[in-house]
Design an enzyme around this catalytic site. Structure first.
Site, PDB file in Angstrom:
ATOM      1  N   TYR A 111       4.967  18.378  10.969  1.00 53.96           N
ATOM      2  CA  TYR A 111       5.975  17.343  11.268  1.00 53.96           C
ATOM      3  C   TYR A 111       7.392  17.902  11.304  1.00 53.96           C
ATOM      4  CZ  TYR A 111       2.247  14.495   9.020  1.00 53.96           C
ATOM      5  OH  TYR A 111       1.074  13.926   8.619  1.00 53.96           O
ATOM      6  N   ARG A 170       3.068  20.159   5.971  1.00 50.78           N
ATOM      7  CA  ARG A 170       4.072  19.220   6.489  1.00 50.78           C
ATOM      8  C   ARG A 170       5.187  19.890   7.308  1.00 50.78           C
ATOM      9  NH1 ARG A 170       7.034  16.194   4.002  1.00 50.78           N
ATOM     10  NH2 ARG A 170       6.826  14.435   5.399  1.00 50.78           N
ATOM     11  N   GLU A 203       0.824  -1.211   0.000  1.00 48.60           N
ATOM     12  CA  GLU A 203       0.000   0.000   0.000  1.00 48.60           C
ATOM     13  C   GLU A 203       0.861   1.265   0.000  1.00 48.60           C
ATOM     14  OE1 GLU A 203      -3.619  -1.632   2.859  1.00 48.60           O
ATOM     15  OE2 GLU A 203      -1.928  -0.596   3.764  1.00 48.60           O
ATOM     16  N   CYS A 250      -1.086  34.053   9.555  1.00 49.12           N
ATOM     17  CA  CYS A 250      -0.850  34.640  10.866  1.00 49.12           C
ATOM     18  C   CYS A 250      -0.561  33.581  11.919  1.00 49.12           C
ATOM     19  CB  CYS A 250      -2.052  35.465  11.277  1.00 49.12           C
ATOM     20  SG  CYS A 250      -2.505  36.633   9.995  1.00 49.12           S
ATOM     21  N   GLU A 251       0.529  32.857  11.746  1.00 43.96           N
ATOM     22  CA  GLU A 251       0.991  31.855  12.705  1.00 43.96           C
ATOM     23  C   GLU A 251       2.505  31.810  12.572  1.00 43.96           C
ATOM     24  OE1 GLU A 251      -0.963  29.276  14.350  1.00 43.96           O
ATOM     25  OE2 GLU A 251      -2.899  29.716  13.412  1.00 43.96           O
ATOM     26  N   ARG A 258       3.343   7.621  -0.243  1.00 46.38           N
ATOM     27  CA  ARG A 258       4.419   8.593  -0.381  1.00 46.38           C
ATOM     28  C   ARG A 258       5.427   8.210  -1.469  1.00 46.38           C
ATOM     29  NH1 ARG A 258       6.045  11.819   3.885  1.00 46.38           N
ATOM     30  NH2 ARG A 258       5.059  10.376   5.345  1.00 46.38           N
TER      31      ARG A 258
HETATM   32  C1  LIG Z   1      -1.068   6.041   5.148  1.00 49.71           C
HETATM   33  C2  LIG Z   1      -1.158   4.597   4.935  1.00 49.71           C
HETATM   34  C3  LIG Z   1      -0.412   3.997   3.920  1.00 49.71           C
HETATM   35  C4  LIG Z   1       0.580   4.752   3.069  1.00 49.71           C
HETATM   36  O1  LIG Z   1       1.713   5.129   3.762  1.00 49.71           O
HETATM   37  P1  LIG Z   1       2.950   5.818   2.980  1.00 49.71           P
HETATM   38  O2  LIG Z   1       3.932   6.069   4.041  1.00 49.71           O
HETATM   39  O3  LIG Z   1       2.427   7.073   2.367  1.00 49.71           O
HETATM   40  O4  LIG Z   1       3.420   4.838   1.963  1.00 49.71           O
HETATM   41  C5  LIG Z   1      -0.589   2.645   3.714  1.00 49.71           C
HETATM   42  N1  LIG Z   1      -1.454   1.919   4.462  1.00 49.71           N
HETATM   43  C6  LIG Z   1      -2.174   2.473   5.446  1.00 49.71           C
HETATM   44  C7  LIG Z   1      -3.102   1.625   6.225  1.00 49.71           C
HETATM   45  C8  LIG Z   1      -2.057   3.813   5.721  1.00 49.71           C
HETATM   46  O5  LIG Z   1      -2.760   4.356   6.706  1.00 49.71           O
END
Ligand SMILES: *Cc1c(COP(=O)(O)O)cnc(C)c1O
Length: 411
Positions: free
Chosen positions: A314, A310, A271, A340-341, A274
């Site tokens: 982070y 980001r 999955e 304004c932060e 990024r």
């Molecule tokens: C956010 C997320 C991802 C993707 O994560 P990346 O770091 O963007 O690759 C995959 N699986 C689940 C369940 C997520 O919440």
């Protein structure tokens, strides 16, 4: 794909300064060929095994981006009903949609079931009960995996660690077997696999391997109890190189290490989010003003934390590059937004050449968790998004208007 041609920074074959003039700023700009290349890396690395790649569409949910990714044969990893809606609209095969999230509502569960998605990645016993109940009411069967928290730590920002003991995500590792035995008794549940996702922006293969070893052990125990698992879902989380000196493992390296652990014949799901879209997209912005204050040089851009949160959220680093190369000497510069932060900055203490008022900057690698996390804070309309292919540009999101700010408000 970014490169300088003479003194102009280009994405694919197009000068970024031309995009800025044509579409205005600030604007998200994406390279289609980079998206394809990143996705291909996953497809190739997975090819020795059965399974598929699900794009984590919370990273970038623009319809045109999703459509292009679905056309590559990707599935989708979704985290809400809204993401299911977007993915179906973008042409994803529902049988390649997997649905994670700790707080799926009954409306979302019903919508997912009726959309015939492949499976739910279930994160609690109560969620399983609710899915079973809703499936029974609408006379459907729900395919599930449990998201198991393998208790693996990784060096990343606290807010994006998910596979550590004590986070809200998944089923605690020691309860894995109990969860599967519980699900086996549910009439409307079909057990399909096992899932884990340990965090994001992970730059080493070790945490993934440790998680894989623990998941493998859990699989063996579950299958010993007569429950067959068809899918192993390894989640996402592979990091990218935001900063010089960072080194991300290749997808091929990661998967080949994982497939040494997982030598079984299963269907595998990954999955990535990024690592597909982050370095394919950038935020193009204009310097509105310059000033010196307290001995520091500031460039004030028309992009702010509402467009790219980001850095604020982070303390993330994005390399910032002026789109025109100059020979001027570099000075320590703070690149800040107009909001304004004090937390509204794009980059602090960067060595940048002198950029004139009206000059353009590229905030790089902002394709993931950029536009999708943007807001209208300070009543700033959402910005435009442009997709580039070779020497062509395509507007994939219009810049919003002031009127759009009022959408759905009742005065
Ligand atoms: C956010 C997320 C991802 C993707 O994560 P990346 O770091 O963007 O690759 C995959 N699986 C689940 C369940 C997520 O919440």
């Amino acid at each position: 794909m970014l490169q300088f041609k003479n003194n102009d920074l280009c994405i694919e074959q197009i000068k970024l300064s031309e995009i800025a003039i044509k579409y205005g700023t600030s604007t998200y700009v994406y390279s289609k060929s980079k998206i394809i290349k990143n996705f291909d890396n996953y497809k190739k690395a997975l090819s020795p095994k059965e399974g598929f790649i699900c794009f984590a569409c919370k990273t970038n949910s623009n319809g045109a981006i999703l459509k292009n990714i679905s056309k590559l044969g990707a599935g989708a990893d979704v985290t809400s009903g809204g993401e299911i809606y977007r993915c179906l609209r973008a042409g994803f095969d529902p049988l390649k949609v997997v649905y994670a999230g700790v707080g799926k509502t009954s409306e979302e569960i019903e919508y997912a079931l009726k959309s015939k998605i492949l499976m739910f990645n279930v994160e609690s016993f109560e969620e399983l009960d609710l899915i079973n109940k809703i499936a029974g009411r609408i006379k459907l069967k729900a395919k599930i995996s449990f998201r198991i928290n393998p208790y693996v730590e990784s060096e990343t920002h606290d807010y994006i660690i998910t596979g550590k003991k004590g986070t809200k995500f998944g089923i605690p590792y020691e309860d894995a077997l109990k969860a599967y035995l519980y699900a086996k008794k549910k009439k409307n549940i079909v057990i399909a696999g096992i899932h884990s996702h340990i965090g994001s922006q992970i730059l080493k293969t070790e945490p993934f391997k440790l998680a894989a070893q623990k998941i493998k052990k859990a699989v063996a125990e579950i299958e010993k109890n007569g429950i067959k698992l068809e899918y192993i879902n390894c989640g996402g989380g592979l990091g990218i190189e935001y900063e010089k000196g960072q080194k991300a493992p290749s997808v091929k390296q990661l998967m080949s290490e994982l497939f040494i652990v997982f030598d079984e014949d299963k269907k595998f799901i990954f999955e990535p989010g990024r690592s597909i879209i982050a370095n394919a997209g950038h935020l193009l912005t204009k310097v509105i003003y310059r000033k010196v204050s307290g001995g520091k040089s500031f460039l004030i851009t028309d992009a702010g934390m509402n467009d790219l949160i980001r850095p604020t959220l982070y303390k993330a680093y994005h390399e910032i590059i002026p789109v025109k190369k100059t020979n001027s000497k570099k000075i320590k510069t703070n690149v800040v937004g107009p909001i304004c932060e004090s937390g509204d900055f794009m980059g602090k203490d960067r060595m940048l050449p002198v950029v004139n008022q009206g000059g353009y900057l590229l905030i790089t690698c902002a394709g993931a968790y950029g536009a999708s996390m943007s807001s209208q804070y300070n009543s700033r309309p959402l910005i435009a998004e442009v997709l580039v292919e070779n020497n062509k540009t395509m507007l994939i999101r219009k810049r919003a208007s002031y009127k759009d700010l009022l959408l759905n408000e009742i005065k």
